[in-house]
Design a protein around this motif. Structure first.
Motif, PDB file in Angstrom:
ATOM      1  N   TRP A  22      11.731 103.714 -21.644  1.00  0.00           N
ATOM      2  CA  TRP A  22      11.225 104.003 -20.307  1.00  0.00           C
ATOM      3  C   TRP A  22      12.030 103.237 -19.265  1.00  0.00           C
ATOM      4  O   TRP A  22      12.503 102.121 -19.519  1.00  0.00           O
ATOM      5  N   GLY A  23      12.146 103.836 -18.070  1.00  0.00           N
ATOM      6  CA  GLY A  23      12.614 103.075 -16.936  1.00  0.00           C
ATOM      7  C   GLY A  23      11.496 102.198 -16.412  1.00  0.00           C
ATOM      8  O   GLY A  23      10.350 102.277 -16.877  1.00  0.00           O
ATOM      9  N   PHE A  29      16.933 114.154 -25.148  1.00  0.00           N
ATOM     10  CA  PHE A  29      16.030 114.666 -24.119  1.00  0.00           C
ATOM     11  C   PHE A  29      15.815 113.557 -23.086  1.00  0.00           C
ATOM     12  O   PHE A  29      15.879 112.377 -23.405  1.00  0.00           O
ATOM     13  N   TYR A  49       0.292 104.600 -26.561  1.00  0.00           N
ATOM     14  CA  TYR A  49       1.049 103.693 -25.715  1.00  0.00           C
ATOM     15  C   TYR A  49       0.121 102.607 -25.191  1.00  0.00           C
ATOM     16  O   TYR A  49      -1.073 102.829 -24.959  1.00  0.00           O
ATOM     17  N   LEU A 109       7.821 111.451 -15.672  1.00  0.00           N
ATOM     18  CA  LEU A 109       6.373 111.312 -15.644  1.00  0.00           C
ATOM     19  C   LEU A 109       6.000 110.593 -14.366  1.00  0.00           C
ATOM     20  O   LEU A 109       6.844 110.012 -13.691  1.00  0.00           O
ATOM     21  N   TRP A 131       2.601 113.803 -17.331  1.00  0.00           N
ATOM     22  CA  TRP A 131       3.925 114.295 -17.697  1.00  0.00           C
ATOM     23  C   TRP A 131       4.354 115.378 -16.725  1.00  0.00           C
ATOM     24  O   TRP A 131       3.554 116.260 -16.378  1.00  0.00           O
ATOM     25  N   LEU A 183      10.883 117.928 -18.513  1.00  0.00           N
ATOM     26  CA  LEU A 183      11.817 117.474 -19.545  1.00  0.00           C
ATOM     27  C   LEU A 183      13.039 118.364 -19.543  1.00  0.00           C
ATOM     28  O   LEU A 183      12.931 119.575 -19.302  1.00  0.00           O
ATOM     29  N   PHE A 187      11.977 112.843 -32.365  1.00  0.00           N
ATOM     30  CA  PHE A 187      10.709 113.476 -32.724  1.00  0.00           C
ATOM     31  C   PHE A 187       9.912 113.849 -31.478  1.00  0.00           C
ATOM     32  O   PHE A 187       9.098 114.764 -31.524  1.00  0.00           O
ATOM     33  N   GLY A 188      10.119 113.149 -30.379  1.00  0.00           N
ATOM     34  CA  GLY A 188       9.452 113.487 -29.134  1.00  0.00           C
ATOM     35  C   GLY A 188       8.669 112.367 -28.491  1.00  0.00           C
ATOM     36  O   GLY A 188       8.390 112.416 -27.301  1.00  0.00           O
ATOM     37  N   GLU A 189       8.303 111.323 -29.252  1.00  0.00           N
ATOM     38  CA  GLU A 189       7.568 110.240 -28.600  1.00  0.00           C
ATOM     39  C   GLU A 189       8.503 109.491 -27.644  1.00  0.00           C
ATOM     40  O   GLU A 189       9.715 109.417 -27.869  1.00  0.00           O
ATOM     41  N   LEU A 190       7.920 108.941 -26.594  1.00  0.00           N
ATOM     42  CA  LEU A 190       8.690 108.334 -25.509  1.00  0.00           C
ATOM     43  C   LEU A 190       8.944 106.872 -25.832  1.00  0.00           C
ATOM     44  O   LEU A 190       8.095 106.007 -25.580  1.00  0.00           O
ATOM     45  N   ASP A 191      10.114 106.593 -26.376  1.00  0.00           N
ATOM     46  CA  ASP A 191      10.355 105.231 -26.855  1.00  0.00           C
ATOM     47  C   ASP A 191      11.164 104.365 -25.900  1.00  0.00           C
ATOM     48  O   ASP A 191      11.218 103.149 -26.076  1.00  0.00           O
ATOM     49  N   TYR A 239       2.548 115.677 -28.217  1.00  0.00           N
ATOM     50  CA  TYR A 239       3.850 116.281 -27.964  1.00  0.00           C
ATOM     51  C   TYR A 239       4.101 117.399 -28.975  1.00  0.00           C
ATOM     52  O   TYR A 239       5.214 117.618 -29.429  1.00  0.00           O
ATOM     53  N   PRO A 277      12.610 110.598 -24.785  1.00  0.00           N
ATOM     54  CA  PRO A 277      11.931 110.844 -26.063  1.00  0.00           C
ATOM     55  C   PRO A 277      12.878 110.604 -27.227  1.00  0.00           C
ATOM     56  O   PRO A 277      14.081 110.848 -27.120  1.00  0.00           O
TER      57      PRO A 277
END
Lengths: 106, 119
Positions: free
Chosen positions: B109-110, B35, A36, B39, B49, B52, B103-107, A91, B100
């Motif tokens: 965000w607030g 999900f 990131y 954080l 983190w 979740l 796959f789980g990556e955080l794409d 993750y 997420p």
């Protein structure tokens, strides 16, 4: 918990430089690693997922590599907009964990 | 389009319980494979983190904070709520919710909500 360690903590560079940021996990992770970029006062922005996959819209000068427990983010030709802080995140297993960050500065 | 927005008190006193709400749009919390995560980031420090929750209502927590955290969701309101008990000045941080990918990556965000703990 899996500990993520980034190096260096701070990186001084110039526009046009090729820079690399290392991220080491305390144990082998199964490729579930993301990078990131964060600028002051903003939410992080996803750059790379699953070690080497470029998120849509992210410039191709960003690339990720690595396996096992050693990973690298490379910026091929640093641009003014790239001066920011970068974080790696695993993750693979809960709890998810982040590196401590690498600040790329002029 | 997918959006997340954090809301909650900007200031809490030590020992109080913090309640933060993440209101989402552009997707449903009941959809399979969805999900939402929380954080935080203390001023000048790294991302941490926290928790979740998934579409099936399974929950996962930070090891160091799990005794103080509760994550829940209200599907009808499109909201995910995080409560943190026994707040301390060291909990002063910007709190983010994020979605997420499958796959789980955080794409997504607030924008984050700054919470200061002070008497």
């Amino acid at each position: 918990d899996i500990q993520m360690t980034q190096s260096p903590s701070t990186l001084s560079a110039s526009v046009g430089d090729r820079v690399s940021i290392a991220c080491r996990a305390s144990e082998t992770i199964s490729g579930w690693l993301a990078w990131y970029q964060q600028k002051p006062g903003k939410a992080p922005k996803l750059l790379i997922y699953k070690v080497s996959n470029l998120e849509s819209g992210v410039p191709s000068r960003f690339s990720g590599s690595g396996s096992g427990s050693e990973f690298t983010l490379t910026i091929s030709r640093l641009q003014p907009d790239d001066f920011a802080t970068y974080y790696c995140q695993q993750y693979t297993t809960y709890p998810w964990t982040f590196g401590q960050g690498t600040k790329v500065e002029i | 389009q997918v959006t997340l927005r954090e809301s909650g008190p900007a200031l809490v006193k030590p020992t109080q319980t913090l309640t933060l709400t993440c209101t989402v749009s552009g997707f449903s919390l009941s959809t399979s494979g969805i999900f939402v995560s929380w954080l935080r980031q203390p001023p000048g420090k790294a991302l941490e983190w926290l928790a979740l929750i998934d579409w099936h209502d399974d929950k996962y927590y930070s090891s160091s904070l799990k005794t103080r955290l509760t994550i829940s969701k209200d599907t009808s309101k499109n909201q995910v709520v995080l409560t943190m008990t026994n707040m301390d000045p060291v909990d002063t941080a910007t709190y983010f919710c994020a979605r997420p990918s499958r796959f789980g990556e955080l794409d997504y965000w607030g924008q984050g909500a700054l919470v200061t703990v002070s008497s």
